[in-house]
Design a protein around this motif. Structure first.
Motif, mmCIF file in Angstrom:
data_model
loop_
_atom_site.group_PDB
_atom_site.id
_atom_site.type_symbol
_atom_site.label_atom_id
_atom_site.label_comp_id
_atom_site.label_asym_id
_atom_site.label_seq_id
_atom_site.Cartn_x
_atom_site.Cartn_y
_atom_site.Cartn_z
ATOM 1 N N LYS A 4 15.025 -4.747 1.213
ATOM 2 C CA LYS A 4 16.041 -4.241 2.131
ATOM 3 C C LYS A 4 15.428 -3.915 3.483
ATOM 4 O O LYS A 4 16.004 -4.232 4.538
ATOM 5 C CB LYS A 4 16.677 -2.978 1.530
ATOM 6 C CG LYS A 4 17.902 -2.488 2.289
ATOM 7 C CD LYS A 4 19.083 -3.437 2.106
ATOM 8 C CE LYS A 4 20.342 -2.876 2.748
ATOM 9 N NZ LYS A 4 21.476 -3.816 2.629
ATOM 10 N N MET A 5 14.243 -3.292 3.464
ATOM 11 C CA MET A 5 13.568 -2.937 4.712
ATOM 12 C C MET A 5 13.178 -4.192 5.488
ATOM 13 O O MET A 5 13.390 -4.281 6.702
ATOM 14 C CB MET A 5 12.332 -2.088 4.396
ATOM 15 C CG MET A 5 11.501 -1.658 5.583
ATOM 16 S SD MET A 5 10.222 -2.858 6.056
ATOM 17 C CE MET A 5 9.178 -2.778 4.591
ATOM 18 N N ALA A 11 16.715 -8.887 10.723
ATOM 19 C CA ALA A 11 17.994 -8.860 11.451
ATOM 20 C C ALA A 11 17.833 -8.199 12.817
ATOM 21 O O ALA A 11 18.351 -8.697 13.826
ATOM 22 C CB ALA A 11 19.041 -8.121 10.629
ATOM 23 N N GLY A 12 17.088 -7.096 12.853
ATOM 24 C CA GLY A 12 16.899 -6.403 14.124
ATOM 25 C C GLY A 12 16.164 -7.231 15.145
ATOM 26 O O GLY A 12 16.551 -7.301 16.321
ATOM 27 N N ALA A 13 15.076 -7.895 14.705
ATOM 28 C CA ALA A 13 14.295 -8.726 15.626
ATOM 29 C C ALA A 13 15.090 -9.936 16.082
ATOM 30 O O ALA A 13 15.021 -10.345 17.248
ATOM 31 C CB ALA A 13 12.999 -9.167 14.941
ATOM 32 N N ARG A 14 15.862 -10.514 15.168
ATOM 33 C CA ARG A 14 16.688 -11.685 15.517
ATOM 34 C C ARG A 14 17.715 -11.329 16.583
ATOM 35 O O ARG A 14 17.923 -12.071 17.542
ATOM 36 C CB ARG A 14 17.366 -12.221 14.249
ATOM 37 C CG ARG A 14 18.324 -13.376 14.512
ATOM 38 C CD ARG A 14 18.965 -13.877 13.239
ATOM 39 N NE ARG A 14 19.756 -12.864 12.562
ATOM 40 C CZ ARG A 14 20.987 -12.500 12.936
ATOM 41 N NH1 ARG A 14 21.547 -13.049 14.007
ATOM 42 N NH2 ARG A 14 21.658 -11.596 12.242
ATOM 43 N N TRP A 38 18.186 -12.811 3.040
ATOM 44 C CA TRP A 38 17.034 -12.005 3.464
ATOM 45 C C TRP A 38 17.508 -10.733 4.156
ATOM 46 O O TRP A 38 17.029 -9.643 3.847
ATOM 47 C CB TRP A 38 16.152 -12.793 4.429
ATOM 48 C CG TRP A 38 15.457 -13.978 3.851
ATOM 49 C CD1 TRP A 38 15.244 -14.261 2.536
ATOM 50 C CD2 TRP A 38 14.883 -15.067 4.587
ATOM 51 N NE1 TRP A 38 14.580 -15.454 2.396
ATOM 52 C CE2 TRP A 38 14.340 -15.961 3.636
ATOM 53 C CE3 TRP A 38 14.776 -15.364 5.944
ATOM 54 C CZ2 TRP A 38 13.696 -17.136 4.023
ATOM 55 C CZ3 TRP A 38 14.135 -16.529 6.323
ATOM 56 C CH2 TRP A 38 13.599 -17.410 5.376
ATOM 57 N N GLU A 39 18.434 -10.904 5.091
ATOM 58 C CA GLU A 39 18.859 -9.770 5.906
ATOM 59 C C GLU A 39 19.656 -8.745 5.105
ATOM 60 O O GLU A 39 19.692 -7.559 5.457
ATOM 61 C CB GLU A 39 19.660 -10.267 7.117
ATOM 62 C CG GLU A 39 18.811 -11.102 8.070
ATOM 63 C CD GLU A 39 19.516 -11.433 9.374
ATOM 64 O OE1 GLU A 39 20.720 -11.109 9.498
ATOM 65 O OE2 GLU A 39 18.875 -12.018 10.272
ATOM 66 N N ILE A 56 8.308 -16.717 15.546
ATOM 67 C CA ILE A 56 9.593 -17.105 16.125
ATOM 68 C C ILE A 56 10.323 -15.907 16.734
ATOM 69 O O ILE A 56 10.945 -16.005 17.795
ATOM 70 C CB ILE A 56 10.478 -17.782 15.050
ATOM 71 C CG1 ILE A 56 9.841 -19.125 14.626
ATOM 72 C CG2 ILE A 56 11.900 -17.993 15.542
ATOM 73 C CD1 ILE A 56 10.421 -19.694 13.354
ATOM 74 N N LEU A 57 10.219 -14.762 16.079
ATOM 75 C CA LEU A 57 10.925 -13.563 16.541
ATOM 76 C C LEU A 57 10.097 -12.736 17.513
ATOM 77 O O LEU A 57 10.535 -11.679 17.966
ATOM 78 C CB LEU A 57 11.325 -12.708 15.331
ATOM 79 C CG LEU A 57 12.298 -13.372 14.339
ATOM 80 C CD1 LEU A 57 12.472 -12.508 13.103
ATOM 81 C CD2 LEU A 57 13.639 -13.639 15.002
#
Length: 304
Positions: A4-5, A11-14, A38-39, A56-57
């Motif tokens: 989860k973390m 998600a945050g970096a994307r 994943w997210e 990438i991120l």
């Protein structure tokens, strides 16, 4: 690791670089549904994929560890870096160098002199970098479809997971330039010398190379199947682990060029080497001997 973390951090970096789940999925060769899982913390990427995601991120790999939660690990649009341009008899200029996440489609960058620019997750479709000096700049996860880099200085630049479909690199300065996991269909690299360039995990089957000199270039894990490299010059080039079925080197010059895989030589690899066309090519004795040992057809090759 906590799934989860990890998912929340992906998600945050994307979102920081305005990249969609679908686009991120394409860069790591998985389905958008896999990124969604994943997210949501329903599954986790393996360590190799996680390393690719970090690149990438634009985050440090440690960003995904439980004790690293600082958003400072991610480059943001607001972040600025002073870049000094020393021009004769002129004042020093500070440039905004971070253009990550910006919509810059069809922007005119022609002739600019600006080093270490950052274009991460940027829309650069149709933008014009003709004659620009972009030394040390990075393009990561961006859309540079049909962008022009004609005569641009891309020394020490890094282009990763970026769409460069139909991009123009005519007469570009490519020195220690790194190309990684790119979309280069229809892109044209012509009338230039590639020095110590690395093309990794990139599909080059529909890329056009014309009148190029390759010196110290590494085609690491790239796909060159059916690619025409006729009439061009290769010195100290590595084709290790590259897909080379039906690649043609007609009339090319090859010196100190290695086609030998760094892994075990399989029957499949030998068969691939036999499909390469070297008709009319000129090569030194060591390159010739290496290819001969791999079973290549060298019946119409000239030795120097």
């Amino acid at each position: 690791m906590d799934a989860k973390m990890i998912g929340n951090k992906i998600a945050g970096a994307r979102k920081k670089i305005n990249m969609s789940q679908s686009r991120l999925a394409g860069h790591v060769f998985v389905s958008p549904q896999a990124v969604g899982k994943w997210e949501r913390g329903e599954s986790m990427p393996d360590i190799i994929t996680l390393n690719q995601l970090a690149k990438i991120l634009d985050v440090d790999l440690n960003y995904f560890s439980e004790n690293r939660s600082s958003p400072n690990a991610i480059s943001t649009v607001e972040e600025t870096i002073p870049e000094v341009n020393n021009l004769a008899n002129s004042h020093q200029h500070q440039l905004l160098t971070n253009f990550s996440g910006n919509d810059l489609a069809k922007t005119d960058f022609a002739g600019v002199i600006a080093h270490k620019l950052k274009f991460n997750g940027s829309n650069l479709r149709g933008s014009d970098f003709t004659g620009a000096d972009l030394t040390g700049s990075s393009f990561l996860g961006s859309d540079a479809h049909e962008a022009s880099f004609q005569a641009a200085n891309l020394t020490d630049c890094s282009l990763s997971a970026t769409d460069l479909t139909a991009a123009n690199f005519d007469q570009a300065i490519l020195v220690r330039t790194k190309f990684y996991a790119l979309e280069l269909a229809g892109a044209k690299i012509s009338n230039t010398k590639l020095m110590e360039v690395k093309l990794s995990k990139t599909d080059l089957r529909k890329t056009v190379f014309e009148n190029c000199i390759f010196e110290g270039v590494d085609f690491d894990y790239s796909d060159l199947r059916g690619l025409s490299l006729d009439g061009q010059t290769f010195t100290g080039v590595l084709f290790h682990n590259a897909a080379l079925n039906e690649t043609t080197f007609k009339g090319a010059t090859l010196k100190n060029v290695s086609f030998r895989s760094t892994f075990a030589l399989t029957n499949k690899y030998y068969r691939a080497i036999k499909t390469i066309c070297f008709e009319g090519a000129t090569m030194d004795k060591l390159t010739y001997a290496s290819l001969k040992g791999l079973g290549a057809d060298l019946s119409k090759v000239n030795l120097v």
